[in-house]
Design an enzyme around this catalytic site. Structure first.
Site: not given
Length: 448
Positions: A69, A138, A142, A177, A204, A226, A252
């Site tokens: 989206e 994540s 979805g 979430t 998180n 972030n 490596e």
């Protein structure tokens, strides 16, 4: 050159991508419009692993942003760095995956995948020696779960031998979430397990705690989180972008961190993460920061390595660090009883040193420090994170809660059971790897 293509999938991936590229630009002196002021010409040009040169003095990130989206990617399209990225590198669909793995993987994702692969193909053709892919996503969303696993399958087909590293946001134990996070996480882990070479997990909640405890940020926003994650990513990729004393390349990492193909989930820790007020009063020598890496408080996933055993440790230093100090620090750690290694991997330390000091985003929460270290360790303790997730999955799946949403998008119920069995096997793998090698030498042979 050894180029790396970064692919940012779903809201989490895109927002982390935003933070990472902001930091890369600061580190390399690239302006938000992609130009580099003439005086700061880089010697060695190592940063072209991540940026491509258009020839007209502009540098374009070798990256792709995908979301099913448009709203999150639109923020980049209109944000500070809108001129940095090629408009074709932002790919968005019309309807989102609605936290549903099946929508990201089957129905909605199918419509976008060919466009995405086409753009990736163009980026790849622009590379002289593509080294691999970095995929940010994540587990819980979805798009992050479903579309990523579809993409990884397709990348394996198109670019079989190239390494694929994941940077995944693991669902936090307390802060959720989405209700269906355990489903999405287990389905995506099962599907990508054989396609990913190495997956760095970040949760998180662990980062919330770091913000509260170390940076005195009472109510951390995703931007705060972030920026911390981007420091970790930057440390992992610094050796590809700068010239250092002990450089580490993508393959490596795998060679040193992944003892068996399935056991490829290193735990990341980063120090020092402190606010400017505190930094003023602390010395932060090499041994200080090395020791604090082994404290659970500085880890990016909630688990306790003191209950597990280390299989391999990779220490990536940057800034004012000399090998002699590192060796002293490591020797001190090896004498500690709390830090246990598996008995079949006695040495287990890989070190990378980069002389470029850590950069911080101006006006951010982090203090500017002379040296920092990022530790990537493959430890059996991370199995805790899996068992937590499996437990939540079982609670919901026993009642077949929410399953109809997945089946309605063309999934079969068997996939749930299959995925869950695969994760049970993964937990068992971790258990066996941590077991002492002298117990039960009979049934060694047939496992791998």
């Amino acid at each position: 050159m050894r180029e790396v293509i970064s692919i940012h999938v779903g809201q989490a991936g895109v927002q982390i991508g935003n933070a990472c590229w902001e930091l890369y630009c600061l580190e390399h002196g690239i302006q938000p419009d992609g130009t580099m002021p003439t005086q700061s010409t880089n010697e060695g040009e190592s940063f072209t692993t991540f940026f491509s040169d258009t020839g007209s003095g502009r540098y374009v990130p070798r990256s792709i942003f995908v979301d099913l989206e448009p709203t999150v990617v639109d923020e980049i399209r209109t944000g500070t760095y809108k001129k940095l990225f090629h408009p074709e590198q932002m790919i968005t669909g019309k309807e989102d995956a609605a936290n549903n793995y099946a929508r990201g993987h089957y129905t909605v994702g199918k419509e976008l995948i060919d466009t995405v692969l086409d753009r990736i193909r163009r980026l790849a053709d622009n590379c002289s020696g593509l080294q691999g892919f970095f995929v940010f996503h994540s587990f819980g969303g979805g798009t992050g779960s479903g579309f990523t696993s579809l993409l990884m399958e397709r990348l394996s087909v198109d670019y079989g031998k190239k390494s694929k590293l994941e940077f995944s946001i693991y669902p936090a134990p307390q802060v959720s979430t989405a209700v269906v996070e355990p489903y999405n996480s287990i389905l995506t882990t099962h599907t990508t397990l054989e396609h990913s070479d190495c997956a760095f997990m970040v949760d998180n909640e662990a980062i919330y705690d770091i913000c509260r405890r170390n940076l005195d940020v009472e109510r951390p926003s995703y931007t705060n989180l972030n920026r911390i994650i981007s420091q970790v990513v930057s440390s992992i990729t610094a050796s590809l972008r700068f010239d250092g004393a002990l450089n580490v390349d993508l393959n490596e990492f795998q060679t040193n961190l992944v003892p068996y193909p399935r056991i490829h989930f290193p735990l990341a820790a980063y120090t020092p993460l402190i606010s400017a007020e505190k930094a003023y009063h602390e010395a932060l020598s090499v041994s200080d920061i090395t020791n604090s890496c082994f404290e659970p408080a500085n880890q990016m996933v909630k688990c306790d390595p003191r209950h597990g055993k280390y299989m391999a440790v990779c220490l990536l230093y940057r800034g004012d660090v000399v090998p002699k100090d590192v060796n002293t620090a490591i020797a001190a750690i090896k004498t500690k009883r709390t830090i246990q290694f598996v008995d079949w991997c006695p040495t287990g330390f890989k070190v990378g040193i980069n002389y470029q000091p850590p950069t911080v985003v101006p006006g951010g929460d982090l203090a500017k420090v002379p040296r920092a270290v990022c530790m990537l360790s493959n430890t059996t303790a991370i199995a805790e994170a899996w068992s937590r997730l499996d437990y939540k999955f079982d609670l919901m799946y026993a009642k077949r809660a929410f399953v109809h949403w997945y089946v309605g998008e063309g999934m079969e119920e068997g996939e749930f059971t299959e995925a869950r069995e695969d994760l049970a096997a993964l937990e068992k793998d971790y258990e066996e790897v941590g077991a002492d090698s002298n117990e039960g030498g009979e049934e060694e042979g047939e496992e791998y």
